[in-house]
Scaffold this motif. Structure first.
Motif, PDB file in Angstrom:
ATOM      1  N   LEU A 177      16.561  36.729  -9.314  1.00 60.45           N
ATOM      2  CA  LEU A 177      15.391  36.754  -8.155  1.00 60.45           C
ATOM      3  C   LEU A 177      14.254  35.966  -8.778  1.00 60.45           C
ATOM      4  O   LEU A 177      13.810  34.973  -8.018  1.00 60.45           O
ATOM      5  N   ALA A 178      14.034  35.903 -10.104  1.00 61.88           N
ATOM      6  CA  ALA A 178      13.002  35.098 -10.502  1.00 61.88           C
ATOM      7  C   ALA A 178      13.299  33.493 -10.341  1.00 61.88           C
ATOM      8  O   ALA A 178      12.385  32.557 -10.065  1.00 61.88           O
ATOM      9  N   ALA A 179      14.495  32.978 -10.775  1.00 60.81           N
ATOM     10  CA  ALA A 179      15.073  32.074 -10.457  1.00 60.81           C
ATOM     11  C   ALA A 179      15.006  31.392  -9.001  1.00 60.81           C
ATOM     12  O   ALA A 179      14.708  30.493  -8.585  1.00 60.81           O
ATOM     13  N   ALA A 180      15.427  32.004  -8.239  1.00 60.52           N
ATOM     14  CA  ALA A 180      15.271  31.951  -6.713  1.00 60.52           C
ATOM     15  C   ALA A 180      13.866  31.612  -6.175  1.00 60.52           C
ATOM     16  O   ALA A 180      13.781  31.074  -5.101  1.00 60.52           O
ATOM     17  N   ARG A 181      13.154  32.465  -6.842  1.00 60.59           N
ATOM     18  CA  ARG A 181      11.701  32.302  -6.231  1.00 60.59           C
ATOM     19  C   ARG A 181      10.898  31.025  -6.840  1.00 60.59           C
ATOM     20  O   ARG A 181       9.876  30.835  -6.492  1.00 60.59           O
ATOM     21  N   GLY A 182      11.604  30.621  -7.752  1.00 58.66           N
ATOM     22  CA  GLY A 182      10.723  29.419  -8.486  1.00 58.66           C
ATOM     23  C   GLY A 182       9.664  29.892  -9.649  1.00 58.66           C
ATOM     24  O   GLY A 182       8.671  29.105 -10.005  1.00 58.66           O
ATOM     25  N   ILE A 211      23.313  28.877  -8.844  1.00 57.95           N
ATOM     26  CA  ILE A 211      23.468  28.892  -7.323  1.00 57.95           C
ATOM     27  C   ILE A 211      22.053  29.225  -6.567  1.00 57.95           C
ATOM     28  O   ILE A 211      21.653  28.504  -5.952  1.00 57.95           O
ATOM     29  N   LYS A 212      21.388  30.455  -6.953  1.00 51.50           N
ATOM     30  CA  LYS A 212      19.954  30.670  -6.430  1.00 51.50           C
ATOM     31  C   LYS A 212      18.974  29.745  -6.970  1.00 51.50           C
ATOM     32  O   LYS A 212      18.362  29.309  -5.697  1.00 51.50           O
ATOM     33  N   ALA A 213      18.925  29.222  -7.887  1.00 53.51           N
ATOM     34  CA  ALA A 213      17.654  28.419  -8.210  1.00 53.51           C
ATOM     35  C   ALA A 213      18.284  26.670  -7.650  1.00 53.51           C
ATOM     36  O   ALA A 213      17.355  26.131  -6.957  1.00 53.51           O
ATOM     37  N   THR A 214      19.605  26.339  -7.162  1.00 48.81           N
ATOM     38  CA  THR A 214      19.632  25.117  -6.573  1.00 48.81           C
ATOM     39  C   THR A 214      19.631  25.398  -5.009  1.00 48.81           C
ATOM     40  O   THR A 214      19.135  24.701  -4.417  1.00 48.81           O
ATOM     41  N   GLU A 215      19.982  26.603  -4.520  1.00 52.69           N
ATOM     42  CA  GLU A 215      19.887  26.986  -3.106  1.00 52.69           C
ATOM     43  C   GLU A 215      18.656  26.886  -2.634  1.00 52.69           C
ATOM     44  O   GLU A 215      18.237  26.264  -1.583  1.00 52.69           O
ATOM     45  N   TYR A 216      17.469  27.454  -3.432  1.00 55.73           N
ATOM     46  CA  TYR A 216      16.123  27.204  -3.212  1.00 55.73           C
ATOM     47  C   TYR A 216      15.261  25.992  -3.637  1.00 55.73           C
ATOM     48  O   TYR A 216      14.235  26.112  -3.695  1.00 55.73           O
ATOM     49  N   ARG A 217      15.939  25.244  -4.400  1.00 62.42           N
ATOM     50  CA  ARG A 217      15.506  23.944  -4.784  1.00 62.42           C
ATOM     51  C   ARG A 217      14.432  24.153  -6.195  1.00 62.42           C
ATOM     52  O   ARG A 217      13.620  23.443  -6.222  1.00 62.42           O
ATOM     53  N   TYR A 218      14.811  25.143  -6.972  1.00 66.93           N
ATOM     54  CA  TYR A 218      14.010  25.450  -8.267  1.00 66.93           C
ATOM     55  C   TYR A 218      14.911  25.397  -9.366  1.00 66.93           C
ATOM     56  O   TYR A 218      14.652  25.978 -10.586  1.00 66.93           O
TER      57      TYR A 218
END
Length: 122
Positions: A71-76, A101-108
């Motif tokens: 979640l932290a990775a997805a939120r940046g 995947i989440k970090a890439t998906e949300y560009r973080y």
């Protein structure tokens, strides 16, 4: 506890946990723990207080749902991500893949460069 974590009210969280750490793993209607809510809001001090009292950064929401680290990775939230990783064992391949995947998906991608260098346990 959940509302205090969501709002980043660290003094209330500390007071609530002063008597018992029993609520650390409690999940709300969306299966979020207090740590998930603090992470989702980017509340670094609340995250640190929860981790210091034994919150599990690898606890998932639903079946195979996101951990607080994902979640932290997805939120940046770089600082929150770093605090969580400091309290976690190296991720296994599945967890590392979720983070990437989440970090890439949300560009973080900058949040977790070590994941892109494939530094994870087998």
């Amino acid at each position: 506890m959940h509302y205090s974590c969501r709002d980043g009210d660290t003094p209330s969280v500390i007071a609530l946990l002063g008597a018992s750490t029993e609520g650390l793993g409690a999940k709300d209607w969306n299966q979020y723990t207090p740590l998930h809510l603090a992470v989702d809001g980017g509340h670094l001090e609340t995250v640190r207080a929860l981790l210091e009292r034994g919150a599990n950064p690898l606890s998932v929401t639903k079946n195979k749902g996101p951990s607080s680290v994902v979640l932290a990775a997805a939120r940046g939230y770089t600082a929150v991500y770093s605090a969580l990783v400091a309290h976690s064992p190296p991720p296994d391949a599945y967890a590392a893949l979720q983070i990437v995947i989440k970090a890439t998906e949300y560009r973080y991608r900058a949040v977790c460069p070590e994941m892109f260098a494939l530094k994870c346990s087998p």
